[in-house]
Design a protein around this motif. Sequence first.
Motif, PDB file in Angstrom:
ATOM      1  N   LEU A   1       2.328  -0.052  -3.588  1.00 22.80           N
ATOM      2  CA  LEU A   1       1.126   0.742  -3.839  1.00 22.80           C
ATOM      3  C   LEU A   1       0.537   0.410  -5.206  1.00 22.80           C
ATOM      4  N   MET A   2       1.382   0.279  -6.203  1.00 21.36           N
ATOM      5  CA  MET A   2       0.917   0.001  -7.553  1.00 21.36           C
ATOM      6  C   MET A   2       0.311  -1.394  -7.691  1.00 21.36           C
ATOM      7  N   ASN A   3       0.662  -2.316  -6.804  1.00 21.44           N
ATOM      8  CA  ASN A   3       0.101  -3.667  -6.866  1.00 21.44           C
ATOM      9  C   ASN A   3      -1.414  -3.649  -6.745  1.00 21.44           C
ATOM     10  N   GLY A   4      -1.973  -2.640  -6.139  1.00 23.16           N
ATOM     11  CA  GLY A   4      -3.416  -2.539  -6.002  1.00 23.16           C
ATOM     12  C   GLY A   4      -4.115  -2.113  -7.272  1.00 23.16           C
ATOM     13  N   PHE A   5      -3.345  -1.749  -8.298  1.00 22.73           N
ATOM     14  CA  PHE A   5      -3.932  -1.210  -9.520  1.00 22.73           C
ATOM     15  C   PHE A   5      -3.543  -1.942 -10.792  1.00 22.73           C
ATOM     16  N   VAL A   6      -2.625  -2.888 -10.721  1.00 21.06           N
ATOM     17  CA  VAL A   6      -2.153  -3.554 -11.938  1.00 21.06           C
ATOM     18  C   VAL A   6      -2.342  -5.067 -11.852  1.00 21.06           C
ATOM     19  N   ASP A   7      -2.360  -5.706 -13.045  1.00 19.72           N
ATOM     20  CA  ASP A   7      -2.477  -7.162 -13.096  1.00 19.72           C
ATOM     21  C   ASP A   7      -1.093  -7.794 -13.123  1.00 19.72           C
ATOM     22  N   GLN A   8      -1.042  -9.096 -13.353  1.00 22.51           N
ATOM     23  CA  GLN A   8       0.224  -9.830 -13.329  1.00 22.51           C
ATOM     24  C   GLN A   8       1.214  -9.322 -14.382  1.00 22.51           C
ATOM     25  N   GLU A   9       0.705  -8.826 -15.521  1.00 23.34           N
ATOM     26  CA  GLU A   9       1.573  -8.350 -16.593  1.00 23.34           C
ATOM     27  C   GLU A   9       2.016  -6.899 -16.399  1.00 23.34           C
ATOM     28  N   GLY A  10       1.534  -6.256 -15.356  1.00 28.60           N
ATOM     29  CA  GLY A  10       1.900  -4.871 -15.099  1.00 28.60           C
ATOM     30  C   GLY A  10       0.997  -3.859 -15.777  1.00 28.60           C
ATOM     31  N   GLN A  11      -0.079  -4.332 -16.377  1.00 28.99           N
ATOM     32  CA  GLN A  11      -1.041  -3.451 -17.039  1.00 28.99           C
ATOM     33  C   GLN A  11      -2.103  -3.005 -16.030  1.00 28.99           C
ATOM     34  N   ILE A  12      -2.631  -1.804 -16.228  1.00 28.37           N
ATOM     35  CA  ILE A  12      -3.667  -1.318 -15.322  1.00 28.37           C
ATOM     36  C   ILE A  12      -4.911  -2.193 -15.439  1.00 28.37           C
ATOM     37  N   ASP A  13      -5.377  -2.678 -14.301  1.00 26.37           N
ATOM     38  CA  ASP A  13      -6.557  -3.532 -14.220  1.00 26.37           C
ATOM     39  C   ASP A  13      -7.690  -2.685 -13.652  1.00 26.37           C
ATOM     40  N   VAL A  14      -8.654  -2.354 -14.504  1.00 24.28           N
ATOM     41  CA  VAL A  14      -9.727  -1.443 -14.117  1.00 24.28           C
ATOM     42  C   VAL A  14     -10.544  -2.012 -12.960  1.00 24.28           C
ATOM     43  N   GLN A  15     -10.875  -3.293 -13.009  1.00 26.72           N
ATOM     44  CA  GLN A  15     -11.670  -3.884 -11.925  1.00 26.72           C
ATOM     45  C   GLN A  15     -10.913  -3.856 -10.608  1.00 26.72           C
ATOM     46  N   LYS A  16      -9.641  -4.176 -10.652  1.00 27.60           N
ATOM     47  CA  LYS A  16      -8.820  -4.168  -9.443  1.00 27.60           C
ATOM     48  C   LYS A  16      -8.678  -2.737  -8.915  1.00 27.60           C
ATOM     49  N   THR A  17      -8.523  -1.793  -9.843  1.00 25.80           N
ATOM     50  CA  THR A  17      -8.417  -0.385  -9.450  1.00 25.80           C
ATOM     51  C   THR A  17      -9.696   0.084  -8.770  1.00 25.80           C
ATOM     52  N   MET A  18     -10.838  -0.256  -9.356  1.00 33.23           N
ATOM     53  CA  MET A  18     -12.113   0.152  -8.775  1.00 33.23           C
ATOM     54  C   MET A  18     -12.333  -0.492  -7.405  1.00 33.23           C
ATOM     55  N   ALA A  19     -11.950  -1.740  -7.248  1.00 37.11           N
ATOM     56  CA  ALA A  19     -12.091  -2.417  -5.957  1.00 37.11           C
ATOM     57  C   ALA A  19     -11.189  -1.763  -4.912  1.00 37.11           C
ATOM     58  N   THR A  20      -9.976  -1.391  -5.319  1.00 32.13           N
ATOM     59  CA  THR A  20      -9.041  -0.738  -4.394  1.00 32.13           C
ATOM     60  C   THR A  20      -9.557   0.632  -3.976  1.00 32.13           C
ATOM     61  N   VAL A  21     -10.065   1.397  -4.926  1.00 33.90           N
ATOM     62  CA  VAL A  21     -10.613   2.724  -4.627  1.00 33.90           C
ATOM     63  C   VAL A  21     -11.838   2.586  -3.721  1.00 33.90           C
TER      64      VAL A  21
END
Length: 57
Positions: free
Chosen positions: A12-32
């Motif tokens: 589930l968290m893979n949809g919200f974080v980048d390769q380093e494990g930090q929250i990726d805002v663009q990826k989060t917005m795309a997932t939402v």
Amino acid sequence: MPKQKKMNMKSLMNGFVDQEGQIDVQKTMATVDTAMKTYQQVTPMIKQLATFFITRP
């Protein structure tokens, strides 16, 4: 926590974080956005099915 639940949470968290494990805002917005579009498409079908089963004698 059982292993299966840890795996599900990680997936589930893979949809919200980048390769380093930090929250990726663009990826989060795309997932939402994808989740909201799916919800908007499915909701009318669920309402129709609910009406079908509720009105049956």
